[in-house]
Write an enzyme that holds these catalytic residues in place. Structure first.
Site, PDB file in Angstrom:
ATOM      1  N   SER A  94      -8.572  -3.503  -7.299  1.00 18.17           N
ATOM      2  CA  SER A  94      -9.634  -4.008  -6.439  1.00 18.17           C
ATOM      3  C   SER A  94     -10.992  -3.394  -6.767  1.00 18.17           C
ATOM      4  O   SER A  94     -11.998  -4.112  -6.843  1.00 18.17           O
ATOM      5  CB  SER A  94      -9.261  -3.733  -4.980  1.00 18.17           C
ATOM      6  OG  SER A  94     -10.332  -3.996  -4.113  1.00 18.17           O
ATOM      7  N   GLY A 118      -9.169  -7.398   9.069  1.00 11.35           N
ATOM      8  CA  GLY A 118      -7.997  -8.252   9.218  1.00 11.35           C
ATOM      9  C   GLY A 118      -7.989  -9.402   8.241  1.00 11.35           C
ATOM     10  O   GLY A 118      -6.953  -9.731   7.646  1.00 11.35           O
ATOM     11  N   ALA A 122     -10.631   9.126  -3.933  1.00 16.29           N
ATOM     12  CA  ALA A 122     -10.439   9.411  -5.354  1.00 16.29           C
ATOM     13  C   ALA A 122      -9.250  10.323  -5.620  1.00 16.29           C
ATOM     14  O   ALA A 122      -8.853  10.507  -6.780  1.00 16.29           O
ATOM     15  CB  ALA A 122     -11.703  10.047  -5.925  1.00 16.29           C
ATOM     16  N   LEU A 137      -6.626   8.957   0.392  1.00 15.75           N
ATOM     17  CA  LEU A 137      -7.477  10.121   0.100  1.00 15.75           C
ATOM     18  C   LEU A 137      -8.612   9.786  -0.855  1.00 15.75           C
ATOM     19  O   LEU A 137      -9.124  10.659  -1.553  1.00 15.75           O
ATOM     20  CB  LEU A 137      -6.608  11.240  -0.500  1.00 15.75           C
ATOM     21  CG  LEU A 137      -5.388  11.650   0.322  1.00 15.75           C
ATOM     22  CD1 LEU A 137      -4.480  12.576  -0.487  1.00 15.75           C
ATOM     23  CD2 LEU A 137      -5.812  12.318   1.626  1.00 15.75           C
ATOM     24  N   GLU A 190     -10.351  -3.396  14.644  1.00 18.91           N
ATOM     25  CA  GLU A 190     -11.500  -4.293  14.800  1.00 18.91           C
ATOM     26  C   GLU A 190     -11.268  -5.346  15.877  1.00 18.91           C
ATOM     27  O   GLU A 190     -12.119  -6.212  16.082  1.00 18.91           O
ATOM     28  CB  GLU A 190     -11.859  -4.951  13.466  1.00 18.91           C
ATOM     29  CG  GLU A 190     -12.593  -4.007  12.532  1.00 18.91           C
ATOM     30  CD  GLU A 190     -13.196  -4.690  11.322  1.00 18.91           C
ATOM     31  OE1 GLU A 190     -14.191  -4.173  10.797  1.00 18.91           O
ATOM     32  OE2 GLU A 190     -12.683  -5.740  10.892  1.00 18.91           O
ATOM     33  N   ASP A 209      -8.340  -1.948   2.545  1.00 21.48           N
ATOM     34  CA  ASP A 209      -7.628  -3.109   3.077  1.00 21.48           C
ATOM     35  C   ASP A 209      -6.599  -3.614   2.071  1.00 21.48           C
ATOM     36  O   ASP A 209      -5.492  -4.013   2.447  1.00 21.48           O
ATOM     37  CB  ASP A 209      -8.616  -4.220   3.416  1.00 21.48           C
ATOM     38  CG  ASP A 209      -9.595  -3.817   4.502  1.00 21.48           C
ATOM     39  OD1 ASP A 209      -9.220  -2.990   5.364  1.00 21.48           O
ATOM     40  OD2 ASP A 209     -10.736  -4.322   4.492  1.00 21.48           O
TER      41      ASP A 209
END
Length: 316
Positions: free
Chosen positions: A283, A45, A224, A222, A143, A253
Site C-alpha cells: 500500500s 471503514g 516502520a 508499530l 469513526e 486500514d
C-alpha cells in the site's frame, strides 16, 4: 480448488477524501500552495471494506451518509467495487469529508469532518441482525458512534460471530467493552493512549500493560518497526517489509483488513500478521488510498516471507 470467501461486516465512515501534496507541513501562520489535488471516496471503514473485498472477502458495508452528491459518488463507487451496501440516510448533516496533506517525505496530516457518520444508529444496526449473524467476522473502528458499535458487537456476540476492533482514531472507551473483542488492533500511539503510557515504550511493555488490563488479544502496529502481538507468554514480532514509501495514508486500514481476511480464512496469528504486513507494504508504495489497496492476485505476487520471531515476556 476455489478458496472459500469469508463474509465480513464492516461499520464505518464513508465520504469524500481530498488529497493535496505539499513540500512540508505548515509552520505557524504559514500559507502553503499544494502542487497536486486528488479526491476519492474514503474513511477508515470504507478503506477497510474495499481492501477486504479486494483480498477475497464478501463484504457488507454499513454506514450513514447525507442526502447529497458525496453520497451518490460514494455509493456508485462502492457498488462498482462489489460491496453490499447498507446505508442509513440522515438529513441532520452532510456526508463525511476529509482533507489529507502529504509532504515530500511521504508523511501525512489528516483532518476529518465526520458529518453524517455520527448519526449511524443502533436502531439501523438492529435491522441488520441477519446480515451480522451470517458473517464470519465483524470489523469495527472508532469513526462511528459508540452506541452503534456496541449494538453491532452485542448482535455478533448473540450469534457467535467474532468481532475485531481497530480502535482508531483513538477514543476513550470502557475497558469492559475492549475486553469483549476477539482481537483489537491499535497502533503504537493508540495502545499507549489506552494505557496512558509512553508511545515509544517497547512493544513488550505495551502488550504486557494491555494484558494486565484484561486485553490479552491484541495486534499492535508499530509503523516502520512492523507489528507485534501477544501469544501466551510470548510476544510475536513481525518485522516490516522494507519498501520505499510514497504515501502512508490508508496503510493501517489495509493492514487491518488483510489481517481480518486471513483470520476469517482460518490462518494463525503469525501467518495473518505476515500477510497483513505485506499488504501494508504494498500500500505505502502507491499514492492515495484506493489505488494503493491490492487485490488478492497483486498481493500474492508481491508477497515475501518475513522473519517473524517470538520473545518471552515476564509474567505479570
Amino acid at each position: 480448488m476455489t478458496e472459500t470467501k469469508p463474509v465480513i461486516t464492516v461499520l464505518g465512515l464513508c465520504g469524500d477524501s481530498v488529497f493535496m501534496h505539499v513540500d512540508h507541513f505548515h509552520r505557524s501562520g504559514e500559507t502553503l500552495h499544494a502542487d497536486s489535488l486528488y479526491s476519492e471516496p474514503g474513511g477508515k471503514g470504507c478503506n477497510q471494506a474495499v481492501a477486504a473485498h479486494r483480498l477475497g472477502a464478501e463484504v457488507n458495508f454499513v454506514s450513514c451518509m447525507g442526502r447529497d452528491s458525496i453520497e451518490k459518488t460514494c455509493s456508485a463507487f462502492l457498488t462498482r467495487e462489489g460491496l453490499r451496501l447498507f446505508t442509513e440516510h440522515t438529513n441532520k448533516s452532510a456526508s463525511s469529508y476529509a482533507c489529507i496533506l502529504t509532504d515530500s517525505q511521504g508523511e501525512n496530516r489528516v483532518t476529518v469532518h465526520r458529518g453524517s457518520a455520527e448519526h449511524l444508529s443502533a436502531g439501523f444496526l438492529r435491522s441488520l441482525e441477519a446480515e451480522i449473524a451470517a458473517s464470519d467476522v465483524l470489523l469495527l473502528n472508532n469513526e462511528t458512534p459508540f452506541d452503534a458499535n456496541l449494538c453491532a458487537l452485542e448482535l455478533a456476540e448473540k450469534h457467535g460471530v467474532p468481532a475485531i476492533l481497530n480502535p482508531a482514531p483513538y477514543a476513550e472507551l470502557p475497558l469492559d467493552y475492549l475486553r469483549r473483542f476477539r482481537l483489537i488492533t491499535p497502533n503504537r500511539h493508540e495502545a499507549a493512549a489506552i494505557l496512558a503510557a509512553d508511545p515509544d515504550a517497547p512493544p513488550e511493555e505495551l502488550l504486557s500493560g494491555l494484558r494486565a488490563l484484561g486485553i490479552a488479544r491484541c495486534v499492535t502496529t508499530l509503523g516502520a518497526d512492523g507489528a507485534a502481538a501477544m501469544a501466551g507468554e510470548s510476544v510475536i514480532l513481525c518485522p516490516p517489509r522494507p519498501v520505499k514509501a510514497a504515501d502512508t495514508t490508508g496503510a493501517g486500514d489495509c493492514f487491518s483488513a488483510a489481517l481480518t481476511v486471513r483470520l476469517a480464512l482460518g490462518d494463525g496469528l503469525e501467518a495473518a500478521m505476515e500477510y497483513a504486513a505485506n499488504a501494508s507494504a504494498y500500500s505505502v508504495q502507491h499514492k492515495y488510498v484506493m489505488p494503493s489497496l491490492p487485490n488478492k492476485e497483486e498481493l500474492d505476487s508481491f508477497f515475501t516471507p518475513l522473519a517473524i520471531t517470538k520473545r518471552r515476556i515476564k509474567n505479570d
